[in-house]
Design an enzyme around this catalytic site. Structure first.
Site, PDB file in Angstrom:
ATOM      1  CB  SER A 329      -0.932  -0.006   1.215  1.00  0.00           C
ATOM      2  OG  SER A 329      -1.786  -1.127   1.200  1.00  0.00           O
ATOM      3  CG  HIS A 381      -2.083   3.842   3.835  1.00  0.00           C
ATOM      4  ND1 HIS A 381      -3.363   3.631   4.312  1.00  0.00           N
ATOM      5  CD2 HIS A 381      -1.622   2.623   3.493  1.00  0.00           C
ATOM      6  CE1 HIS A 381      -3.645   2.338   4.255  1.00  0.00           C
ATOM      7  NE2 HIS A 381      -2.609   1.706   3.763  1.00  0.00           N
TER       8      HIS A 381
END
Length: 525
Positions: A329, A381
């Protein structure tokens, strides 16, 4: 015959030019009885058509001017054979060409207006045509799953990550008798146990550095085993050493601090379940493939791995130490950052830039909100996105508005050692700097200097961030009190999930606990 009469009743522009380049008329021949007769241009000169028979196949001499179908023309566009509104051929038909629709494969980057290439290039200046046509050909390479340039990095990474996930399921099946975790609780991502992921290389802080209360403990600390299927701390499945849990011969001596630094890299290839890897691979094949085709494999790999590694480093510094983090991610957030920069750089050439911005913003906000759930590492993230922005400033082309101000040609992305100058007149980049250092900086405009300083500052910022956070992780271990709210919501003790707690169960041993069970069973990213 009607068509012949139509053309014979009007003088042809093909033979009305008086240029010296045109061939001289052939000697007068006897007039045939067919409708192919001589054309009367004026009272001073009469030219006879060289065609004397409908079935005649004459041989014409070569002309200095290029014909309408020459290499310089592009018959796909209205006004083919014209450059800057000027005819390049003396044999242009009197009947105007009808506008033709753009080809199906001329779609530019997502949302970019492809109509400008067949409505504005015609009659435009040669400088604009020189800049617009390479742009169209550069975007055309991005269409199709396997068309044009192949995204080797994306395909190889996807193949490796899928293969590793299959290995995760196989190992979980061997250790726990089921390919997915169902005991002591079900893995909502439909994947292996978190302890199997730790044993295979997930980012887990106790396996990477010394932890207060563990290495300096005078009482042995028990850890869950990779094959555990129970939350009973007295079970033999929850009485392993840290070295047995971490694997890779992590810490044979309980008093020795582990140093598995590679856990900042390996988690990029690990995923917590079918849902996790499905979403990541879908995003990787859709966005990553397009971005790699645009900027090249080397630049894409640099941003991909830098963003993924930096995301795990940032999470290692500020996320709860009991959370095991896996997934690509962070690397994909770096790719999203490149997409955002590319959108902002080419804003005026997009067909619907606002819609593109809303889609990218929705993706970012959704992923950030999901990262606030308990057990998830939102710092991966955030770190990946920030690293993608900083590296994007360094490696992407300058914004279109700036390139127009400094009169820079819109050249495609090329290897650094073969880069061209801004105007496309010669070697640029490292090669041009090494050959002629003074010429490299000669006649540079203030805007070029300003943007170059910004790029240098971004590159320095990247290096500083890596050095400072790595030193803080291993040496200083400084945290902030409010950073935890970037990855959790202050409801139902969610911000306490993942914090390692040691509890005395007997007088001779200590067991590792977290608020949700041994070593945080709810951590999946």
């Amino acid at each position: 015959m009607a068509a012949n009469e139509y053309f014979n009743d009007r003088p042809s522009s093909h033979y009305s030019r008086q240029d010296s380049d045109l061939p001289r008329p052939r000697p007068r021949l006897p007039l045939p009885s067919s409708s192919y007769s001589a054309y009367k241009l004026n009272n001073a000169e009469t030219v006879v058509s060289p065609i004397t028979d409908p079935f005649d196949d004459p041989t014409y001499p070569a002309y200095k001017q290029r014909s309408q179908q020459s290499l310089g023309a592009d018959s796909m566009y209205h006004g083919a054979g014209r450059i800057g509104g000027r005819d390049v051929s003396p044999y242009v038909d009197d009947i105007p060409l009808r506008p033709q629709p753009p080809p199906k494969d001329s779609e530019d980057r997502i949302g970019q207006d492809r109509r400008r290439f067949y409505s504005e290039v015609d009659g435009a200046s040669p400088a604009f045509a020189k800049q617009a046509l390479p742009e169209r050909s550069r975007r055309r390479r991005m269409n199709g799953m396997f068309s044009g340039k192949i995204s080797w990095v994306v395909y190889i990474l996807t193949l490796i990550q899928v293969s590793v996930f299959i290995a995760e399921l196989i190992k979980n099946g061997v250790l726990t008798k089921t390919p997915i975790e169902i005991h002591p609780q079900f893995n909502p991502m439909i994947g292996p146990s978190i302890y199997v992921l730790i044993n295979m290389g997930a980012r887990y802080v106790p396996c990477m550095r010394s932890t207060p209360g563990i290495q300096n403990s005078t009482i042995p600390v028990n850890w869950p085993c990779p094959n555990t299927t129970t939350s009973d701390v007295t079970s033999p499945m929850n009485q392993c050493t840290l070295s047995e849990l971490c694997g890779f011969s992590g810490a044979p001596n309980p008093q020795t601090a582990p140093n598995q630094w590679f856990r900042f890299i390996i988690p990029i290839f690990l995923h917590a379940g079918i849902i996790h890897i499905s979403f990541n691979m879908l995003l990787q094949l859709l966005l990553g493939r397009e971005m790699e085709k645009l900027i090249g494999s080397l630049r894409f790999a640099l941003v991909y791995f830098s963003s993924g590694i930096f995301g795990f480093i940032l999470g290692g510094n500020f996320a709860p130490s009991g959370i095991a983090s896996t997934g690509a991610s962070g690397a994909l957030f770096g790719v999203i950052a490149l997409m955002l920069l590319d959108l902002l750089y080419t804003w005026k050439t997009r067909r619907s830039p606002v819609k593109d911005l809303l889609w990218i913003g929705l993706d970012i906000v959704t992923s950030f909100v999901l990262g606030l759930l308990p057990g998830l590492d939102n710092f991966a993230h955030i770190g990946g996105f920030l690293m993608g922005l900083m590296l994007g400033v360094c490696i992407l082309h300058s914004p279109n508005a700036l390139r127009q101000r400094i009169v820079a040609a819109d050249l495609p992305y090329t290897p650094i050692n073969t880069a061209q100058k801004c105007d496309g007149s010669g070697d640029g980049g490292i090669r041009g700097f090494v050959k002629e250092p003074r010429e490299f900086f000669k006649d540079r405009k203030p805007l070029w200097w300003g943007w170059s300083l910004l790029r240098v500052g971004a590159l320095v910022g990247v290096l500083v961030c890596f050095i400072v956070l790595l030193n803080n992780f291993y040496k200083y271990r400084t945290t902030c009190s409010w950073c935890k709210y970037l990855t959790c919501l202050p409801v139902k003790n969610w911000c306490d999930v993942g914090n390692i707690q040691l509890s005395n169960t007997t007088s001779s041993k200590r067991d590792l606990f977290s608020p949700s069970g041994p070593v945080d069973l709810s951590a999946f990213f």
